[in-house]
Design an enzyme around this catalytic site. Structure first.
Site, PDB file in Angstrom:
ATOM      1  N   HIS A 497     -45.626  10.478  19.361  1.00 25.52           N
ATOM      2  CA  HIS A 497     -44.376   9.948  18.806  1.00 25.52           C
ATOM      3  C   HIS A 497     -44.411   8.426  18.724  1.00 25.52           C
ATOM      4  CE1 HIS A 497     -39.925   9.798  18.246  1.00 25.52           C
ATOM      5  NE2 HIS A 497     -40.092   8.631  18.844  1.00 25.52           N
ATOM      6  N   GLU A 498     -44.713   7.792  19.851  1.00 21.43           N
ATOM      7  CA  GLU A 498     -44.710   6.326  19.868  1.00 21.43           C
ATOM      8  C   GLU A 498     -45.808   5.760  18.977  1.00 21.43           C
ATOM      9  OE1 GLU A 498     -42.251   4.794  20.908  1.00 21.43           O
ATOM     10  OE2 GLU A 498     -41.343   6.405  22.083  1.00 21.43           O
ATOM     11  N   HIS A 501     -44.637   5.329  15.536  1.00 20.99           N
ATOM     12  CA  HIS A 501     -43.954   4.046  15.318  1.00 20.99           C
ATOM     13  C   HIS A 501     -44.969   2.928  15.080  1.00 20.99           C
ATOM     14  CE1 HIS A 501     -39.918   5.385  16.083  1.00 20.99           C
ATOM     15  NE2 HIS A 501     -40.137   5.695  17.350  1.00 20.99           N
ATOM     16  N   GLU A 526     -36.542   6.957  13.450  1.00 23.99           N
ATOM     17  CA  GLU A 526     -37.302   7.957  14.205  1.00 23.99           C
ATOM     18  C   GLU A 526     -37.987   8.987  13.306  1.00 23.99           C
ATOM     19  OE1 GLU A 526     -37.867   7.685  17.352  1.00 23.99           O
ATOM     20  OE2 GLU A 526     -36.469   6.050  17.743  1.00 23.99           O
ATOM     21  N   TYR A 636     -31.423  10.413  16.752  1.00 22.79           N
ATOM     22  CA  TYR A 636     -32.591  11.208  17.138  1.00 22.79           C
ATOM     23  C   TYR A 636     -32.512  12.614  16.539  1.00 22.79           C
ATOM     24  CZ  TYR A 636     -34.470   7.776  20.394  1.00 22.79           C
ATOM     25  OH  TYR A 636     -35.031   6.640  20.941  1.00 22.79           O
TER      26      TYR A 636
END
EC number: 3.4.24.16
Length: 704
Positions: A497-498, A501, A526, A636
């Protein structure tokens, strides 16, 4: 999570820093001693330094403020009749890059430095610069010149992104109250400065919290030996357990002693209770007052105006509808958990109280996963040593997005455990940017998981491109003697997930710093990273990400299939908890007089069906409230509607490692950064309006 620490110009997030929606409109190039830094900036390299002393941070902060103020003064005195795109808007955009890069070196160390004095100096720099940001964002003289430019220039002759920059500058000026009287402007300015300081202090308190509890080995019953061996021992032959994630969640998920879990949960949700409760009691009314002065009913109305949801009524309808749809599933999951608890209490001789306590939830959800799907996360993590996961993750992202990553030897970093990579386009060899990996916890470090945008990817005054630089900051367990850091599957998901980004930061190719990287609507930010979480639920991807740490043998096909099938386990309760947090956030930002702890307790009972522990105040530990998600935590869940739609309609259909779909995603979703509206990017990618079908199915609901 994306952490935003300066305005709409930069992505720093969360899973920290105050995300101030301020528009920096700077003027001509800064004078010495920042000129040397500016010349390096022009080369488009990573110019970031991480060796500044506390005194240097203080001095450079003062210099940056003084010299930047001179720039504003110059812009503010241009005769209106002489204002042009070139001497106003373009000049303002050019200098933003220098300001952002210099500011990063001053305020980012508060989150990652190992030196307490450096962290303190960086925090003070952030406070000073945030006050300065507010002061400069409310310069009416500069605003007048931007408005005059819009009224007099031929907008058709400037590029679409430049028009967007102009329109956003005016929009942000009005949202800062620059069209109001001087008296009201001064009120707003004063309150914004105070709000900024409160946000910084709120998250600093959480970062610096070093609470720990001491337990005997018996009190840590059922926890694996490797976890207990990793704990610091006391003189009384007991074990010190901190409230950091690598300690807290294993205890809450596996410890069979209810009293130990109760003490941990109580301590976790009373972190910084006194000081952060006091901060919220000041911060929430200030936000409400500013919103009223600007003509909005509530702070939530104010922030949602810029988001894809647009209104509090749409957010409320979305959350309430989803809550109702999930209610039967949540009830069934709670009934199953109660049956597990009753059975265990009988077997262990514990008193059965007939309810699910807050400290029971993680423990019995873990048991549910093990019983229904035969997935033991403690055994499974032996197949996810961090080196193997990292290698597999980087391989998947490179193949999917047409990129190549190269580790930088002897890189200049803020801690010896940090690594740096260069990102290139695989086809052309063009350098797109760099990213740091900071994977392990240490004292004073940012204690969640986040991507920090450090250097914007945008055009420079000479027409060359500044490379984007980002940092992935997480807190995975430290390696111990004879054993590498082993990740739970949910940590592998967090990693993916990160890193999503990070790729958004690196792959965005915008003209203006303000639109670089993840500078998109908060309830869209997100989407790209959530979409990429799907890869950790794919059997072929999981094979690339795993290998037993002892002998390198792969996970069996049977276990992989069970892991993938377990995706729906506890999805009702997990989603209902997200709805609780979203509702609390919305409530506190529509009625600032509410008591945060009481509001959280109310929704826990009404929606989740699991009471909050009396005496705790979870909102005082809820970094999102002061970290850029105020009134926007719903994002989210909201953005997952879009991410699931993209994944199932394109990647799932065409093949999740299909390079053509990957490049389409890179070009249509990542590359524009914030230069287009999120909904426009989605429709360009989907070739239709998005819908909820895939999202509902991902929650175990009927897609229709």
């Amino acid at each position: 999570m994306i952490t935003l620490c300066l305005s709409t110009l930069r992505g720093l997030h969360r899973a920290g820093g105050s995300r101030l929606q301020l528009t920096m409109t700077l003027g001509k190039e800064l004078a010495s001693p920042l000129q040397a830094m500016s010349s390096y900036t022009a080369a488009g390299r990573n110019v970031l330094r991480w060796d500044l002393s506390p005194e240097q941070i203080k001095t450079r902060t003062e210099q940056l403020i003084a010299q930047t103020k001179q720039v504003y003064d110059t812009v503010g005195t241009i005769a209106l009749k002489e204002v042009t795109y070139e001497n106003c808007l373009q000049v303002l955009a050019d200098i933003e890059v220098t300001y952002i890069v210099e500011r990063t070196m001053l305020d980012f160390p508060q989150h990652v430095s190992s030196d307490r004095e450096v962290r303190a100096a960086s925090t003070e720099a952030d406070k000073k610069l945030s006050r300065f940001d507010i002061e400069m964002s409310m310069r009416e003289d500069v605003f007048q010149r931007i408005v005059h430019l819009q009224e007099t220039c031929d907008l058709e002759k400037i590029k679409p992104e430049a028009r967007r920059y102009l329109e956003k500058s005016i929009k942000m000026g009005k949202r800062n109250g620059l069209h109001l009287s001087e008296h009201i402007r001064n009120e707003i300015k004063s309150m914004k400065k105070r709000m900024s300081e409160l946000c910084i202090d709120f998250n600093k308190n959480l970062n610096e919290d070093d609470t720990s509890l001491v337990f005997s080995k018996a009190e840590l019953g059922a926890l694996p030996d490797d976890f207990i061996d990793s704990l610091e021992k006391t003189d009384e032959d007991k074990y010190k357990v901190t409230l950091k994630y690598p300690h807290y969640f294993p205890v809450m998920k596996k410890c069979c002693v209810p009293e130990t879990r109760r003490k941990m949960e109580m301590a976790f949700h009373t972190r910084c209770k006194q000081e952060n409760t006091a901060i919220l009691q000041q911060l929430l009314p200030l936000r409400a007052q500013v919103a009223k002065l600007l003509g909005y009913n509530t702070h939530a109305d104010f922030v949602l105006e810029l988001n894809t949801a647009k209104s509090t009524s749409r957010v409320a309808a979305f959350l309430d509808d989803l809550s109702q749809k999930l209610k039967p599933l949540g009830e069934a999951e709670r009934e199953f958990i109660l049956s597990l608890k009753k059975k265990e209490c009988e077997e262990r001789g514990f008193e059965y109280d007939g309810k699910i306590n807050a400290w029971d939830l993680h423990y019995y959800m873990t048991q549910t996963e093990e019983l229904k799907y035969s997935v033991d996360q403690e055994s499974l993590k032996e197949y996810f040593p961090i080196e193997v996961v990292t290698e597999g993750l980087l391989s998947i992202y490179q193949e999917l997005l047409g990129l190549s990553f190269e580790q930088v030897p002897d890189a200049h970093v803020w801690n010896k455990s940090v690594s740096l990579y260069t990102v290139k386009d695989k086809a052309t060899g063009e350098v797109l940017g760099q990213f740091y990996l900071d994977l392990y916890p240490r004292e004073g470090k940012y204690n969640h998981a986040a991507c920090f945008g450090l250097q914007p990817g945008c055009l420079l005054p000479d027409g060359s491109r500044m490379m984007s630089v980002a940092a992935l900051v997480v807190n995975f367990s430290q390696p111990v003697a004879g054993r590498p850091s082993l990740l739970r599957h949910d940590e592998v998901r967090t990693y993916f997930h990160e890193f999503g980004h990070v790729m958004h930061q690196i792959c965005a190719q915008t003209d203006f710093a303000r639109f670089s990287g993840t500078n998109v609507e908060t309830d869209f930010v997100e989407v790209p990273s959530q979409m990429l979480e799907n890869w950790v639920w794919d059997v072929d991807s999981l094979r690339k990400l795993s290998k037993h740490y002892k002998d390198g043998h792969p996970i069996t096909d049977e276990l992989l299939e069970k892991l993938v099938a377990s995706r729906l386990v506890n999805t009702g309760l997990l989603t209902l908890r997200q709805i609780v947090l979203s509702k609390v956030d919305q409530s506190l930002h529509t009625n600032a007089t509410l008591d945060a702890a009481s509001e959280y307790a109310k929704y826990c009972t009404e929606i989740l069906g699991v009471a909050a522990t009396p005496g705790t105040n979870m909102p005082a530990t809820f970094g999102h409230l002061a970290g850029g998600y105020d009134g926007q935590y719903y994002g989210y869940l909201w953005s997952e509607v879009f991410s699931m739609d993209m994944f199932h309609s394109c990647f799932k259909k065409e093949g999740i490692m299909n390079p053509e779909v990957g490049m389409k995603y890179r070009n249509l979703i990542l590359k524009p950064g914030g230069s287009l509206d999120g909904m426009d990017m989605l429709q360009n990618f989907l070739q239709r309006e998005p819908n909820q079908k895939a999202f509902l199915m991902s929650r175990g609901l009927n897609g229709s």
